[in-house]
Design a protein around this motif. Sequence first.
Motif, PDB file in Angstrom:
ATOM      1  N   ILE A  21       0.918  -1.380   0.345  1.00 54.33           N
ATOM      2  CA  ILE A  21       0.404  -0.127  -0.398  1.00 54.33           C
ATOM      3  C   ILE A  21       1.227   1.150  -0.261  1.00 54.33           C
ATOM      4  O   ILE A  21       1.883   1.403   0.873  1.00 54.33           O
ATOM      5  N   LYS A  22       0.375   2.140  -1.031  1.00 53.96           N
ATOM      6  CA  LYS A  22       1.084   4.063  -0.784  1.00 53.96           C
ATOM      7  C   LYS A  22       0.135   4.927  -0.424  1.00 53.96           C
ATOM      8  O   LYS A  22      -1.419   4.816  -0.754  1.00 53.96           O
ATOM      9  N   ILE A  23       0.444   5.757  -0.160  1.00 49.55           N
ATOM     10  CA  ILE A  23       0.251   6.882   0.222  1.00 49.55           C
ATOM     11  C   ILE A  23      -0.273   7.612  -1.317  1.00 49.55           C
ATOM     12  O   ILE A  23       1.080   8.323  -1.924  1.00 49.55           O
ATOM     13  N   LEU A  24      -0.855   8.292  -1.385  1.00 54.27           N
ATOM     14  CA  LEU A  24      -1.032   9.266  -3.107  1.00 54.27           C
ATOM     15  C   LEU A  24      -1.005  10.002  -2.415  1.00 54.27           C
ATOM     16  O   LEU A  24      -0.947  11.194  -3.502  1.00 54.27           O
ATOM     17  N   ASP A  25      -2.234  11.038  -1.906  1.00 55.75           N
ATOM     18  CA  ASP A  25      -2.469  12.313  -1.909  1.00 55.75           C
ATOM     19  C   ASP A  25      -2.709  12.369  -0.557  1.00 55.75           C
ATOM     20  O   ASP A  25      -2.948  11.677   0.681  1.00 55.75           O
ATOM     21  N   CYS A  26      -2.412  14.070   0.750  1.00 60.60           N
ATOM     22  CA  CYS A  26      -2.917  14.062   1.587  1.00 60.60           C
ATOM     23  C   CYS A  26      -3.470  15.418   1.828  1.00 60.60           C
ATOM     24  O   CYS A  26      -2.505  16.348   0.080  1.00 60.60           O
ATOM     25  N   GLN A  27      -4.538  15.629   2.242  1.00 58.25           N
ATOM     26  CA  GLN A  27      -5.159  16.881   2.535  1.00 58.25           C
ATOM     27  C   GLN A  27      -4.812  17.081   4.546  1.00 58.25           C
ATOM     28  O   GLN A  27      -5.328  16.809   4.620  1.00 58.25           O
ATOM     29  N   TYR A  28      -3.859  18.639   4.526  1.00 56.07           N
ATOM     30  CA  TYR A  28      -4.162  18.560   5.778  1.00 56.07           C
ATOM     31  C   TYR A  28      -5.480  19.108   6.266  1.00 56.07           C
ATOM     32  O   TYR A  28      -5.604  20.485   5.871  1.00 56.07           O
ATOM     33  N   GLU A  29      -6.599  19.024   7.357  1.00 60.10           N
ATOM     34  CA  GLU A  29      -6.985  20.059   8.070  1.00 60.10           C
ATOM     35  C   GLU A  29      -7.360  20.613   9.206  1.00 60.10           C
ATOM     36  O   GLU A  29      -6.528  19.461  10.290  1.00 60.10           O
ATOM     37  N   VAL A  30      -7.694  21.378   9.158  1.00 62.31           N
ATOM     38  CA  VAL A  30      -7.438  22.411  11.338  1.00 62.31           C
ATOM     39  C   VAL A  30      -7.664  21.602  12.269  1.00 62.31           C
ATOM     40  O   VAL A  30      -8.782  20.126  11.868  1.00 62.31           O
ATOM     41  N   GLY A  31      -7.476  21.294  13.272  1.00 56.38           N
ATOM     42  CA  GLY A  31      -7.464  19.911  14.527  1.00 56.38           C
ATOM     43  C   GLY A  31      -6.139  19.128  14.451  1.00 56.38           C
ATOM     44  O   GLY A  31      -6.654  18.295  15.211  1.00 56.38           O
TER      45      GLY A  31
ATOM     46  N   ALA B 164      -4.985   9.771   1.090  1.00 62.90           N
ATOM     47  CA  ALA B 164      -6.203   8.644  -0.743  1.00 62.90           C
ATOM     48  C   ALA B 164      -4.426   7.955  -0.417  1.00 62.90           C
ATOM     49  O   ALA B 164      -3.673   8.000  -0.810  1.00 62.90           O
ATOM     50  N   PHE B 165      -5.054   6.370  -0.058  1.00 72.13           N
ATOM     51  CA  PHE B 165      -4.201   4.905  -0.760  1.00 72.13           C
ATOM     52  C   PHE B 165      -4.064   4.950  -2.025  1.00 72.13           C
ATOM     53  O   PHE B 165      -5.251   4.839  -2.425  1.00 72.13           O
ATOM     54  N   SER B 166      -3.375   3.779  -2.651  1.00 73.22           N
ATOM     55  CA  SER B 166      -3.078   2.809  -3.250  1.00 73.22           C
ATOM     56  C   SER B 166      -4.438   2.227  -4.120  1.00 73.22           C
ATOM     57  O   SER B 166      -4.354   1.685  -5.204  1.00 73.22           O
TER      58      SER B 166
ATOM     59  N   GLY C  26      -7.033   2.188  -3.843  1.00 73.81           N
ATOM     60  CA  GLY C  26      -8.369   3.835  -3.820  1.00 73.81           C
ATOM     61  C   GLY C  26      -9.175   3.789  -2.902  1.00 73.81           C
ATOM     62  O   GLY C  26     -10.130   4.469  -2.283  1.00 73.81           O
ATOM     63  N   THR C  27      -9.210   3.374  -2.270  1.00 71.83           N
ATOM     64  CA  THR C  27     -10.006   4.195  -0.506  1.00 71.83           C
ATOM     65  C   THR C  27      -9.573   5.056   0.369  1.00 71.83           C
ATOM     66  O   THR C  27      -8.440   5.874  -0.208  1.00 71.83           O
ATOM     67  N   GLU C  28     -10.405   6.192   1.022  1.00 71.69           N
ATOM     68  CA  GLU C  28      -9.366   7.460   1.848  1.00 71.69           C
ATOM     69  C   GLU C  28      -9.994   7.281   3.684  1.00 71.69           C
ATOM     70  O   GLU C  28      -9.965   5.706   3.737  1.00 71.69           O
ATOM     71  N   GLY C  29      -9.003   8.022   3.552  1.00 74.31           N
ATOM     72  CA  GLY C  29      -9.249   7.906   5.082  1.00 74.31           C
ATOM     73  C   GLY C  29      -8.936   8.759   5.901  1.00 74.31           C
ATOM     74  O   GLY C  29      -8.115   9.667   5.200  1.00 74.31           O
ATOM     75  N   VAL C  30      -8.701   9.307   7.602  1.00 76.58           N
ATOM     76  CA  VAL C  30      -8.433  10.545   8.137  1.00 76.58           C
ATOM     77  C   VAL C  30      -8.067  10.059   9.106  1.00 76.58           C
ATOM     78  O   VAL C  30      -8.495   9.388   9.717  1.00 76.58           O
ATOM     79  N   PHE C  31      -6.687  10.329   8.756  1.00 70.12           N
ATOM     80  CA  PHE C  31      -5.605  10.629  10.043  1.00 70.12           C
ATOM     81  C   PHE C  31      -5.451  11.109  11.408  1.00 70.12           C
ATOM     82  O   PHE C  31      -5.556  12.774  11.176  1.00 70.12           O
ATOM     83  N   ASN C  32      -5.837  10.834  12.458  1.00 68.21           N
ATOM     84  CA  ASN C  32      -5.900  12.414  13.497  1.00 68.21           C
ATOM     85  C   ASN C  32      -4.556  12.026  14.066  1.00 68.21           C
ATOM     86  O   ASN C  32      -4.610  11.986  14.885  1.00 68.21           O
TER      87      ASN C  32
END
Length: 83
Positions: free
Chosen positions: A2-12, A18-20, A22-28
């Motif tokens: 598995i690889k990470i394809l994209d990251c978007q930082y969110e406030v907080g 986005a993973f290779s 096709g899934t997505e998730g939020v890392f706290n």
Amino acid sequence: MIKILDCQYEVGGRIKLAFSDGTEGVFNLANYLKNRRGELLEKLKDELFAARCFIDAGALCWPNGLELSPQRLYELVHHKQVA
């Protein structure tokens, strides 16, 4: 692998990944840092620095040289139990 394809930082301290597969998730990140110590991790407590995350060779990285494993992040955001 598995690889990470994209990251978007969110406030907080949350980072959308986005993973290779096709899934997505939020890392706290904020929760992750609560029980961890280390010179490289301390910089991430500054939200302006934490927001500078980027992807390099499929891993989540920061300008201070910190790199988090894509496999471990996948397990964390998909709530997989790790033995």
